[in-house]
Design a protein around this motif. Structure first.
Motif, PDB file in Angstrom:
ATOM      1  N   THR A   7      -9.649  -4.040  -5.898  1.00 45.68           N
ATOM      2  CA  THR A   7     -10.023  -2.743  -5.346  1.00 45.68           C
ATOM      3  C   THR A   7      -9.844  -1.682  -6.414  1.00 45.68           C
ATOM      4  O   THR A   7      -8.782  -1.607  -7.049  1.00 45.68           O
ATOM      5  CB  THR A   7      -9.153  -2.404  -4.111  1.00 45.68           C
ATOM      6  OG1 THR A   7      -9.341  -3.424  -3.137  1.00 45.68           O
ATOM      7  CG2 THR A   7      -9.536  -1.061  -3.513  1.00 45.68           C
ATOM      8  N   ARG A  21      -5.520  -7.278  -5.299  1.00 44.63           N
ATOM      9  CA  ARG A  21      -4.770  -7.277  -4.042  1.00 44.63           C
ATOM     10  C   ARG A  21      -4.389  -8.675  -3.597  1.00 44.63           C
ATOM     11  O   ARG A  21      -3.719  -8.844  -2.587  1.00 44.63           O
ATOM     12  CB  ARG A  21      -5.584  -6.574  -2.968  1.00 44.63           C
ATOM     13  CG  ARG A  21      -5.789  -5.096  -3.320  1.00 44.63           C
ATOM     14  CD  ARG A  21      -6.705  -4.379  -2.378  1.00 44.63           C
ATOM     15  NE  ARG A  21      -6.297  -4.515  -0.988  1.00 44.63           N
ATOM     16  CZ  ARG A  21      -7.125  -4.302   0.031  1.00 44.63           C
ATOM     17  NH1 ARG A  21      -8.370  -3.937  -0.182  1.00 44.63           N
ATOM     18  NH2 ARG A  21      -6.704  -4.452   1.261  1.00 44.63           N
ATOM     19  N   THR A  33      -9.697  -4.774   4.852  1.00 43.36           N
ATOM     20  CA  THR A  33     -10.047  -3.357   4.916  1.00 43.36           C
ATOM     21  C   THR A  33      -9.703  -2.713   3.586  1.00 43.36           C
ATOM     22  O   THR A  33      -8.842  -3.192   2.855  1.00 43.36           O
ATOM     23  CB  THR A  33      -9.288  -2.636   6.047  1.00 43.36           C
ATOM     24  OG1 THR A  33      -7.877  -2.756   5.800  1.00 43.36           O
ATOM     25  CG2 THR A  33      -9.623  -3.237   7.409  1.00 43.36           C
ATOM     26  N   THR A  34     -10.380  -1.628   3.257  1.00 43.29           N
ATOM     27  CA  THR A  34     -10.112  -0.889   2.029  1.00 43.29           C
ATOM     28  C   THR A  34      -9.215   0.295   2.366  1.00 43.29           C
ATOM     29  O   THR A  34      -9.561   1.093   3.242  1.00 43.29           O
ATOM     30  CB  THR A  34     -11.429  -0.384   1.407  1.00 43.29           C
ATOM     31  OG1 THR A  34     -12.263  -1.518   1.146  1.00 43.29           O
ATOM     32  CG2 THR A  34     -11.174   0.357   0.110  1.00 43.29           C
ATOM     33  N   GLN A  36      -7.578   3.857   2.473  1.00 43.64           N
ATOM     34  CA  GLN A  36      -8.175   5.180   2.313  1.00 43.64           C
ATOM     35  C   GLN A  36      -7.067   6.191   2.043  1.00 43.64           C
ATOM     36  O   GLN A  36      -5.934   6.014   2.491  1.00 43.64           O
ATOM     37  CB  GLN A  36      -8.940   5.584   3.585  1.00 43.64           C
ATOM     38  CG  GLN A  36     -10.060   4.632   3.968  1.00 43.64           C
ATOM     39  CD  GLN A  36     -11.175   4.595   2.944  1.00 43.64           C
ATOM     40  OE1 GLN A  36     -11.608   5.622   2.449  1.00 43.64           O
ATOM     41  NE2 GLN A  36     -11.624   3.393   2.614  1.00 43.64           N
ATOM     42  N   GLY A  81     -15.139   0.848  -2.958  1.00 42.56           N
ATOM     43  CA  GLY A  81     -15.319  -0.482  -2.391  1.00 42.56           C
ATOM     44  C   GLY A  81     -14.510  -1.552  -3.084  1.00 42.56           C
ATOM     45  O   GLY A  81     -13.813  -1.301  -4.042  1.00 42.56           O
ATOM     46  N   ASP A  82     -14.593  -2.750  -2.567  1.00 44.51           N
ATOM     47  CA  ASP A  82     -13.860  -3.896  -3.097  1.00 44.51           C
ATOM     48  C   ASP A  82     -14.762  -4.732  -3.979  1.00 44.51           C
ATOM     49  O   ASP A  82     -15.970  -4.764  -3.825  1.00 44.51           O
ATOM     50  CB  ASP A  82     -13.364  -4.799  -1.955  1.00 44.51           C
ATOM     51  CG  ASP A  82     -12.288  -4.118  -1.111  1.00 44.51           C
ATOM     52  OD1 ASP A  82     -11.629  -3.213  -1.637  1.00 44.51           O
ATOM     53  OD2 ASP A  82     -12.124  -4.508   0.047  1.00 44.51           O
TER      54      ASP A  82
END
Length: 85
Positions: A7, A21, A33-34, A36, A81-82
């Motif tokens: 990420t 990650r 999930t990313t 925030q 984004g990932d």
């Protein structure tokens, strides 16, 4: 079978880096999930190493990364984004 999730992270001074990650199985990738907003990251900083002679070339257009090329990954992700490796 799975992937490592990378990420992009933007520091307060604007510097960007890739954060590995960790490994996620293919069946759980959809549940990722990313983060925030502001986050705290604790980890180890490692120098990226290119894959060996049997490692395929990365294919950024298809988001296929066989070795972590942080500069290309950050350029491809645009800081959002990932990136899955």
């Amino acid at each position: 079978v799975g992937v490592h999730v990378f990420t992009p992270l933007r520091l307060d001074d604007g510097t960007r880096m890739m954060v590995n990650r960790g490994f996620v199985s293919n069946e759980n990738v959809g549940a990722m999930t990313t983060p925030q907003g502001k986050v705290v990251v604790a980890g180890v900083v490692r120098k990226a190493v290119r894959g060996g002679s049997f490692t395929p070339d990365n294919n950024p257009a298809a988001n296929q990364w066989y070795w972590p090329d942080a500069h290309a990954m950050l350029g491809d992700a645009g800081g959002i984004g990932d990136v899955y490796v």
